[in-house]
Design an enzyme around this catalytic site. Structure first.
Site, PDB file in Angstrom:
ATOM      1  N   GLU B 161       0.853  -1.186   0.000  1.00 37.17           N
ATOM      2  CA  GLU B 161       0.000   0.000   0.000  1.00 37.17           C
ATOM      3  C   GLU B 161       0.885   1.230   0.000  1.00 37.17           C
ATOM      4  O   GLU B 161       1.771   1.377   0.840  1.00 37.17           O
ATOM      5  CB  GLU B 161      -0.926  -0.022   1.221  1.00 37.17           C
ATOM      6  CG  GLU B 161      -1.824   1.188   1.297  1.00 37.17           C
ATOM      7  CD  GLU B 161      -3.038   1.002   2.214  1.00 37.17           C
ATOM      8  OE1 GLU B 161      -3.416  -0.159   2.472  1.00 37.17           O
ATOM      9  OE2 GLU B 161      -3.598   2.010   2.660  1.00 37.17           O
ATOM     10  N   ARG B 162       0.644   2.091  -0.966  1.00 35.85           N
ATOM     11  CA  ARG B 162       1.459   3.313  -1.107  1.00 35.85           C
ATOM     12  C   ARG B 162       2.936   2.968  -1.295  1.00 35.85           C
ATOM     13  O   ARG B 162       3.810   3.668  -0.780  1.00 35.85           O
ATOM     14  CB  ARG B 162       1.279   4.253   0.074  1.00 35.85           C
ATOM     15  CG  ARG B 162      -0.161   4.535   0.472  1.00 35.85           C
ATOM     16  CD  ARG B 162      -0.993   5.002  -0.681  1.00 35.85           C
ATOM     17  NE  ARG B 162      -2.387   5.262  -0.292  1.00 35.85           N
ATOM     18  CZ  ARG B 162      -3.334   5.575  -1.158  1.00 35.85           C
ATOM     19  NH1 ARG B 162      -3.077   5.644  -2.446  1.00 35.85           N
ATOM     20  NH2 ARG B 162      -4.566   5.811  -0.767  1.00 35.85           N
ATOM     21  N   ASN B 204      -3.248  -1.602   7.684  1.00 34.98           N
ATOM     22  CA  ASN B 204      -4.542  -2.107   7.230  1.00 34.98           C
ATOM     23  C   ASN B 204      -4.416  -3.618   7.125  1.00 34.98           C
ATOM     24  O   ASN B 204      -3.781  -4.131   6.204  1.00 34.98           O
ATOM     25  CB  ASN B 204      -4.940  -1.515   5.879  1.00 34.98           C
ATOM     26  CG  ASN B 204      -5.346  -0.051   5.991  1.00 34.98           C
ATOM     27  OD1 ASN B 204      -6.081   0.333   6.897  1.00 34.98           O
ATOM     28  ND2 ASN B 204      -4.838   0.769   5.085  1.00 34.98           N
ATOM     29  N   LYS B 283      -4.031  -0.207  13.888  1.00 37.75           N
ATOM     30  CA  LYS B 283      -4.870   0.849  13.322  1.00 37.75           C
ATOM     31  C   LYS B 283      -6.305   0.436  13.621  1.00 37.75           C
ATOM     32  O   LYS B 283      -6.818  -0.515  13.024  1.00 37.75           O
ATOM     33  CB  LYS B 283      -4.620   0.944  11.815  1.00 37.75           C
ATOM     34  CG  LYS B 283      -5.503   1.925  11.066  1.00 37.75           C
ATOM     35  CD  LYS B 283      -5.110   2.000   9.581  1.00 37.75           C
ATOM     36  CE  LYS B 283      -5.977   3.012   8.830  1.00 37.75           C
ATOM     37  NZ  LYS B 283      -5.553   3.157   7.413  1.00 37.75           N
ATOM     38  N   GLU B 287     -10.612   4.361   9.052  1.00 34.50           N
ATOM     39  CA  GLU B 287     -10.759   4.040   7.638  1.00 34.50           C
ATOM     40  C   GLU B 287     -11.257   2.610   7.420  1.00 34.50           C
ATOM     41  O   GLU B 287     -10.762   1.891   6.555  1.00 34.50           O
ATOM     42  CB  GLU B 287      -9.438   4.273   6.897  1.00 34.50           C
ATOM     43  CG  GLU B 287      -8.991   5.729   6.949  1.00 34.50           C
ATOM     44  CD  GLU B 287      -7.699   6.024   6.195  1.00 34.50           C
ATOM     45  OE1 GLU B 287      -6.915   5.095   5.979  1.00 34.50           O
ATOM     46  OE2 GLU B 287      -7.502   7.197   5.829  1.00 34.50           O
ATOM     47  N   ASP B 366      -2.735  14.191   6.737  1.00 32.04           N
ATOM     48  CA  ASP B 366      -2.210  12.927   6.223  1.00 32.04           C
ATOM     49  C   ASP B 366      -0.991  13.146   5.337  1.00 32.04           C
ATOM     50  O   ASP B 366      -1.094  13.005   4.122  1.00 32.04           O
ATOM     51  CB  ASP B 366      -3.305  12.196   5.449  1.00 32.04           C
ATOM     52  CG  ASP B 366      -2.915  10.762   5.129  1.00 32.04           C
ATOM     53  OD1 ASP B 366      -2.021  10.225   5.802  1.00 32.04           O
ATOM     54  OD2 ASP B 366      -3.505  10.186   4.201  1.00 32.04           O
ATOM     55  N   GLU B 394       3.981   9.091  -0.649  1.00 31.18           N
ATOM     56  CA  GLU B 394       2.598   9.044  -1.127  1.00 31.18           C
ATOM     57  C   GLU B 394       2.136  10.381  -1.714  1.00 31.18           C
ATOM     58  O   GLU B 394       1.584  10.422  -2.809  1.00 31.18           O
ATOM     59  CB  GLU B 394       1.674   8.630   0.020  1.00 31.18           C
ATOM     60  CG  GLU B 394       0.206   8.622  -0.363  1.00 31.18           C
ATOM     61  CD  GLU B 394      -0.704   8.136   0.765  1.00 31.18           C
ATOM     62  OE1 GLU B 394      -0.196   7.792   1.849  1.00 31.18           O
ATOM     63  OE2 GLU B 394      -1.927   8.105   0.550  1.00 31.18           O
TER      64      GLU B 394
END
Lengths: 677, 677
Positions: B161-162, B204, B283, B287, B366, B394
């Protein structure tokens, strides 16, 4: 004929077969399609207990028969319209005679008998009332669906490109799905509305799909066998680079003899597997697909290459005219995507083979809710032109919003490129046909949104009869699909369905991009508003809104000159804001927000008003639908109710984003004093 | 120690080992990390032919030794800074003595010896010149990288991710990658810049990744073994819902005794496989990730649950403070995402366990190119707080643009939440540490863009010494990575690298979102400009630009009140446009385009000017890089050259889109009369 479990019957519920199934029926004739009719009759009888007629037909109430063949195959030559009396009905036409005691369908060929049968179904009880004889035949020989179905799931586009109805009917995860009963059920629905050709894979032909032409033709043949049972010919989208990709040749140059030989053998091989194969569909030099430009050849060269390979077998190549620069610089206002198809193809008129059809999108851009009719359609009198519309609702709510598209398509078909005294589009495409990108998939309701079935049905009917009235087609579809007479309150059901569907295109237009400006959608997936989503992109889709005004100047005098691609009177009509119709004003002109429309409103007030109205109309439609809960099958009612929730949320989002965008930019307050954010 | 073929050596090229490898070296001490030092020395010697020292050390030039352990493990208690004289160096510190004949590194623990060794490498020849003794120890006990690496490829986010550096170092297509030599080479690089903790999977935590905690812990253990060899503890991101997902419990309520027991056993199981396991990263309620809110519990309850499970084993829970409403209504201007972390966590100060660390992003939004420092960092004096920065770029060019981030991080670390007389962020996070989202992947250059290696290196060095000068760290990295003295023109190389890197953050800021307004990026992937990309979205990231002005009013008097989350003097400084620093003006205030900045320019002219300047600076940097072609290894030079092409294209796109957007909206012409579209 037996439907797979849990599959919505769409416009062929058993109830629609009552008229046939309760009567004595005789079918006379031979061949597979006549057998299909015979099986349909047997199925109807099984549901309703009707009797088989005597062999001599003396006491039967419905006679379906093949007449002695006197005429040639009328398919490609057919110039007739709906409802004419007498004369040659052609291969797909039929004559209907009703004396009150017996109804007789006479066709010269089995396909006509099948269409005659479904015509009787459509008429219901009326089919058995006395009436003068009528001959029916399709105005267009080619009534086609293109499935943008991928064999392998595309990493971005998924199993079906722009598909909103679940997976593909034909393919799954790289393989043929193998659900052949469903394919046959689909073919039956298509035949019942007049469709006679289906392209079974995406016009964007990726690696996996390229092989359908060669080592995977068996999988296509299996699908073709099901479609054939209902008179539908199978077409295949192929890659122009196939000789390189599949054949290992060093070139795909259309003038190269090796390439020509390769295509000849490729076509011959297809016909060995599918003797009635319809032909190829080709997207070339378009959005990254390979094409003849790479070899310095014209699109006529490209199309003719494939036409020549297909000709010995009776096949046709459908060559798409969707060629434009998708790597445009938004800073460059002289390049106009709208011009591209005309600029590329109009000079080629007369150069295409007789079995090549130029397939042209109905508008110059890409299936927006409102576009002018493409000037290409009238610009190639010596070329067979097909018009392509989009039943799958890529830009019209993606089958989460109700948007009945027949009124849009009807406007296109009635448009007269040369003015009042010239032919309309429906006539101009007689040689080429009408094509829709299918909205059907593996969803149990076929189209995701149950009310989107109407678009598939109405498309087929318009292809058969381009001057049909969309409101009448809506009523026809309602009678078949919802069989109101079998409910507690037929008139409430009819009027409710009419209310939510008839003006739904106009409603969708109201709450989305205004006045023909188009493309205010989220990039990529194209769902939901993003006013600037394509404004700075390479895709050539701009509105140029600034604090003073909005729109694209496509006039000849001061703009890109696109307006001049039309013949008179349209080139003059579109040339100035004063003469340009309101509904495409921003497509042709950049005007101040205070510009007064023919409607008497300013552009900015029109934007505000239509966006508020659009949402109010969705709210009203949602209430109307809710009021039909007792008259509609629960599963269908629930599915539509869910979609209305999303449509209303989406419509409000459109309203608020568009209105806020223009209030922030223009600074002009709403005359109605309503809340804008 | 042997590098996998084709892998860029980054800041540990063999040449950097010359000082060690050409001398007589003696290593004294026992244990795995001492053996690592011994292997490093042997490797260096093998490259350069140095001799091993005699056992008694009488003639060695470099002595690395473990002293008699007199002090306690200083890790968690360490309050020292860099370069102090004498005193306890702690478990990770060391003392360096140089008399011109012999250089001696003395550590009380093996980790200190390893860091001492790499310190000698960093000093190069200087390490062997006479100098007063110095004791070095990390200011922060926890210097951590979080890898947002997925085990299974996520359909949208991909393997990492990213991630902009190829695949994951640890995982591939659902499995452990198994490239353990590369993991060890990575650990070596990290140790050489001072990093001592790595989270090996994405915060995540999806379905597949959840299982790393339980039945797939072996795969984590294999990675941990490689990291351990360089003094790095392994951490794991876990799902708060693990008791339900993995344990089959009916709840994940943190106060439920069954849940507590489940986590205790889960932690015990992890430690059976990884005795020095660092702890969990979580986390929660963020989100879409599950968390304690679902059970009506606080985030302290949630964090303490995991802290208690880890405590018997010496582990720590890192609880992320990135909690906000990501389903915000853009119409509602009273909700402010920037407020969320403070509102959620400040009231919980004092409620967290000693082995719980609250991990706070450096800014309230962010990782934008410019944000004010998060008010959360100074708001929980009785809580261990870690600051999280993002090495992966990012929002700062995704490793296609050069953006050296140490100056940004240094500004954050030097920020004093209570004003000039209070402690700075670097001090406030002593108990919690510094965390970066890693920018490294399976790319042969580790970070995609070879110049992005600097961010990884500088992060580690800043975590060790938060008051380090970013310019000095840049020079340090240049010396190690490019070994200028071994080239034909050391000064040209040094000055060239400085020129393209030192102000690259400022350059990036100039051509992207102006004056702290943030988030003018393409939705989803976050690359490239889209001024309105998030303006009407649920993500809470708005700029409210209209024809008159732009910015978000976060004042207490008339706005969301976010400014009042700061202590004085910042709450007062940020409260009014007159006192607010220019660089975050639009973060705190909505002002007219004509608003005069402290710089003397209007806001609109500042936007135009910086965007033109930014592109010019990229053009200059590209030319400078081109001029270094003869001094940089060809593969590395080529890769950077390619990226500069894209950076320049991207910078121009940013410039033109942003300037066009604001010209169209404001109508104010550029004072410089330059071309805006």
């Amino acid at each position: 004929m037996t439907r797979p479990i849990d599959l919505d019957p769409a416009w062929l519920p058993d109830e629609a077969l009552r008229g046939v199934g309760t009567r004595r029926v005789l079918v006379l004739g031979d061949g597979p399609l006549v057998d299909t009719v015979r099986h349909e009759v047997a199925y109807a009888r099984a549901q309703f207990g009707g009797e088989q007629g005597y062999d001599d037909g003396s006491s039967c109430e419905l006679l379906l028969r093949i007449a002695d063949s006197g005429g040639a195959d009328g398919g490609g030559e057919n110039r007739g319209g709906e409802g004419g009396e007498g004369g040659d009905a052609g291969r797909e036409g039929f004559t209907l005679e009703r004396d009150g005691t017996r109804t007789t369908v006479t066709a010269t060929a089995p396909a006509g008998l099948l269409y005659g049968f479904f015509h009787v179904v459509r008429l219901g009880a009326t089919a058995f009332l006395a009436a003068p004889p009528q001959t029916h035949r399709p105005a267009l020989a080619l009534r086609m669906l293109n499935h943008w179905d991928n064999v392998a799931v595309h990493p971005v586009m998924g199993q079906v490109e722009r598909g909103y109805a679940g997976g593909s009917l034909f393919w799954r995860d790289g393989r043929a799905r193998g659900d052949l009963p469903r394919v046959r059920a689909y073919a039956r629905l298509l035949a019942a509305c007049g469709i006679n050709a289906v392209g079974v894979n995406n016009v964007n032909v990726h690696e996996t799909e390229a092989h359908l032409l060669s080592d995977r033709i068996d999988e296509v043949a299996a699908i073709a066998a099901e479609l054939r049972a209902y008179g539908i010919r199978t077409h295949l989208s192929v890659s122009f680079a196939a000789p390189v990709l599949l054949g290992g040749l060093g070139t795909a140059d259309p003038l190269d003899s090796g390439v020509r030989a390769w295509w000849e053998e490729a076509a011959a091989n297809v016909y060995r597997h599918i003797p009635d194969f319809g032909g190829f569909v080709v997207k070339a030099d378009s959005e990254g697909q390979p094409g003849p430009f790479a070899y310095g050849r014209s699109h006529a060269d490209g199309a003719n290459l494939l036409a020549d390979a297909l000709a010995p077998h009776g096949g046709t190549v459908h060559w798409r005219a969707f060629v434009y620069d998708h790597r445009q610089d938004w800073r460059d206002r002289s390049t106009d995507r709208a011009r591209a198809a005309y600029d590329h193809f109009a000079p080629l008129d007369g150069e295409f083979r007789d079995n090549a059809v130029l397939q042209v999108k109905h508008g110059p851009m890409d299936f927006q809710v409102r576009e002018p009719v493409s000037p290409v359609i009238g610009a190639l009198p010596r070329t067979r032109v097909a018009v392509e519309v989009q039943a799958t609702q890529e830009y019209t709510g993606q089958q989460r919003h109700v948007c009945a598209l027949a009124p849009l398509w009807s406007e296109v078909l009635r448009f007269r490129p040369d003015g009042d005294h010239g032919p309309n589009v429906g006539s101009l495409v007689r040689g080429g046909g009408l094509v829709a990108v299918s909205n059907a998939g593996h969803d149990p309701f076929w189209t995701g949104h149950p009310l989107a079935q109407l678009n598939l049905y109405a498309f087929g009917r318009l292809a058969w009869q381009p001057d049909a009235d969309p409101d009448e087609l809506l009523d026809e579809w309602v009678e078949l699909t919802y069989t109101p007479d079998r409910t507690a309150d037929p008139e409430r059901l009819r009027s409710g369905l009419r209310a939510v569907l008839r003006d739904s295109w106009a409603t969708y237009e109201k709450y989305t991009a205004p006045l023909g400006v188009g493309f205010m959608v989220q990039p990529g997936h194209h769902y939901g508003p993003s006013v600037d989503g394509y404004e700075y992109s390479p895709w050539g889709t701009y509105h140029f809104a600034d604090r003073d005004g909005i729109g694209v100047d496509r006039s000849l005098a001061t703009g890109t000159g696109y307006a001049a691609q039309y013949a008179k009177p349209w080139s003059e009509t579109y040339e100035t804001p004063e003469t340009c119709p309101d509904d495409v004003l921003l497509f042709f002109h950049h005007v101040p927000y205070g510009h007064l429309l023919h409607s008497g409103k300013t552009v900015i007030q029109h934007i505000y008003d239509t966006h508020f109205e659009g949402v109010e109309e969705v709210e009203a439609a949602r209430r109307t639908w809710a009021s039909l809960a007792d008259l509609v099958a629960p599963a269908r009612h629930t599915r539509v109710t869910e979609r209305y929730e999303e449509q209303l949320r989406g419509a409000r989002e459109w309203r608020d984003q568009v209105n806020s965008y223009f209030l922030r930019k223009s600074g002009v307050p709403d005359a109605g004093g309503r809340r804008i954010h």
